[in-house]
Motif scaffolding. Structure first.
Motif, mmCIF file in Angstrom:
data_model
loop_
_atom_site.group_PDB
_atom_site.id
_atom_site.type_symbol
_atom_site.label_atom_id
_atom_site.label_comp_id
_atom_site.label_asym_id
_atom_site.label_seq_id
_atom_site.Cartn_x
_atom_site.Cartn_y
_atom_site.Cartn_z
ATOM 1 N N ASN A 73 0.830 -1.212 0.000
ATOM 2 C CA ASN A 73 0.000 0.000 0.000
ATOM 3 C C ASN A 73 0.864 1.263 0.000
ATOM 4 N N THR A 74 1.922 1.228 -0.768
ATOM 5 C CA THR A 74 2.894 2.317 -0.717
ATOM 6 C C THR A 74 3.245 2.809 -2.105
ATOM 7 N N VAL A 75 3.378 4.106 -2.226
ATOM 8 C CA VAL A 75 3.902 4.713 -3.438
ATOM 9 C C VAL A 75 5.185 5.453 -3.065
ATOM 10 N N TYR A 76 6.164 5.366 -3.937
ATOM 11 C CA TYR A 76 7.477 5.935 -3.659
ATOM 12 C C TYR A 76 7.798 7.042 -4.665
ATOM 13 N N LEU A 77 8.682 7.918 -4.256
ATOM 14 C CA LEU A 77 9.237 8.903 -5.170
ATOM 15 C C LEU A 77 10.746 8.908 -4.952
ATOM 16 N N GLN A 78 11.455 8.331 -5.892
ATOM 17 C CA GLN A 78 12.911 8.325 -5.854
ATOM 18 C C GLN A 78 13.398 9.600 -6.516
ATOM 19 N N ILE A 79 14.201 10.352 -5.785
ATOM 20 C CA ILE A 79 14.711 11.618 -6.302
ATOM 21 C C ILE A 79 16.226 11.505 -6.400
ATOM 22 N N ASN A 80 16.749 11.721 -7.548
ATOM 23 C CA ASN A 80 18.191 11.712 -7.761
ATOM 24 C C ASN A 80 18.668 13.092 -8.204
ATOM 25 N N SER A 81 19.948 13.315 -8.052
ATOM 26 C CA SER A 81 20.551 14.582 -8.492
ATOM 27 C C SER A 81 19.755 15.773 -7.961
ATOM 28 N N LEU A 82 19.547 15.781 -6.664
ATOM 29 C CA LEU A 82 18.756 16.851 -6.063
ATOM 30 C C LEU A 82 19.354 18.217 -6.333
ATOM 31 N N LYS A 83 18.481 19.194 -6.521
ATOM 32 C CA LYS A 83 18.870 20.581 -6.752
ATOM 33 C C LYS A 83 18.261 21.456 -5.663
ATOM 34 N N PRO A 84 18.870 22.585 -5.366
ATOM 35 C CA PRO A 84 18.280 23.489 -4.364
ATOM 36 C C PRO A 84 16.835 23.864 -4.691
ATOM 37 N N GLU A 85 16.514 23.953 -5.961
ATOM 38 C CA GLU A 85 15.144 24.311 -6.337
ATOM 39 C C GLU A 85 14.145 23.183 -6.113
ATOM 40 N N ASP A 86 14.625 22.018 -5.704
ATOM 41 C CA ASP A 86 13.724 20.939 -5.318
ATOM 42 C C ASP A 86 13.247 21.090 -3.871
ATOM 43 N N THR A 87 13.796 22.058 -3.162
ATOM 44 C CA THR A 87 13.382 22.288 -1.788
ATOM 45 C C THR A 87 11.895 22.626 -1.740
ATOM 46 N N ALA A 88 11.151 21.842 -0.964
ATOM 47 C CA ALA A 88 9.700 22.001 -0.901
ATOM 48 C C ALA A 88 9.141 21.000 0.099
ATOM 49 N N VAL A 89 7.884 21.192 0.418
ATOM 50 C CA VAL A 89 7.131 20.153 1.120
ATOM 51 C C VAL A 89 6.503 19.275 0.048
ATOM 52 N N TYR A 90 6.738 17.998 0.160
ATOM 53 C CA TYR A 90 6.231 17.041 -0.820
ATOM 54 C C TYR A 90 5.004 16.331 -0.251
ATOM 55 N N TYR A 91 3.958 16.294 -1.069
ATOM 56 C CA TYR A 91 2.699 15.692 -0.667
ATOM 57 C C TYR A 91 2.338 14.544 -1.605
ATOM 58 N N CYS A 92 1.834 13.469 -1.029
ATOM 59 C CA CYS A 92 1.230 12.445 -1.860
ATOM 60 C C CYS A 92 -0.281 12.663 -1.842
ATOM 61 N N ALA A 93 -0.911 12.248 -2.907
ATOM 62 C CA ALA A 93 -2.345 12.472 -3.059
ATOM 63 C C ALA A 93 -2.972 11.288 -3.767
ATOM 64 N N ALA A 94 -4.250 11.064 -3.480
ATOM 65 C CA ALA A 94 -4.963 9.937 -4.072
ATOM 66 C C ALA A 94 -6.348 10.379 -4.514
#
Length: 119
Positions: A73-94
């Protein structure tokens, strides 16, 4: 459906991070799942969805990968090569039905997990 996001943190630019979103409730496989994010002072924006096919915002293509484990019952988000502009609150939604890149189409939201990328 209740969603619990986790995995955020403070990371250096260029590094990886994997976010998780665990869903509680029945028929998880019947829900379309997506990730959104909201940076300070900016509107919430679509990041990726997992459906019949995966779909990504242009800003994250090639660096982000969304996946789903029905058994967990899980969804993932793999993030590579992070950038400063990726700074944020990340939300999952259904939502029931088809995926959408529009946030207001989603019925259920996780509480968000903070990702901060240092340069």
């Amino acid at each position: 459906v209740q969603l619990q996001a986790s995995g955020g943190g403070l990371v250096q630019a260029g590094g990886p991070l994997r976010l998780s979103c665990v869903a509680s409730g029945r028929s998880f496989d019947m829900y379309a799942m997506s990730w959104f994010r909201q940076a300070p002072g900016k509107e919430r924006e679509f990041v990726a969805w997992y459906g019949i096919y995966t779909y990504y915002a242009d800003s994250v293509k090639g660096r982000f990968t969304i996946s789903r484990d029905i058994a967990k019952n899980t969804v993932y988000l793999q993030i590579n090569s992070l950038k400063p502009e990726d700074t944020a609150v990340y939300y999952c939604a259904a939502r029931r039905g088809f995926n959408s890149h529009v946030g207001k189409d989603y019925e259920y939201w996780g509480q968000g997990t903070q990702v901060t990328v240092s340069s």
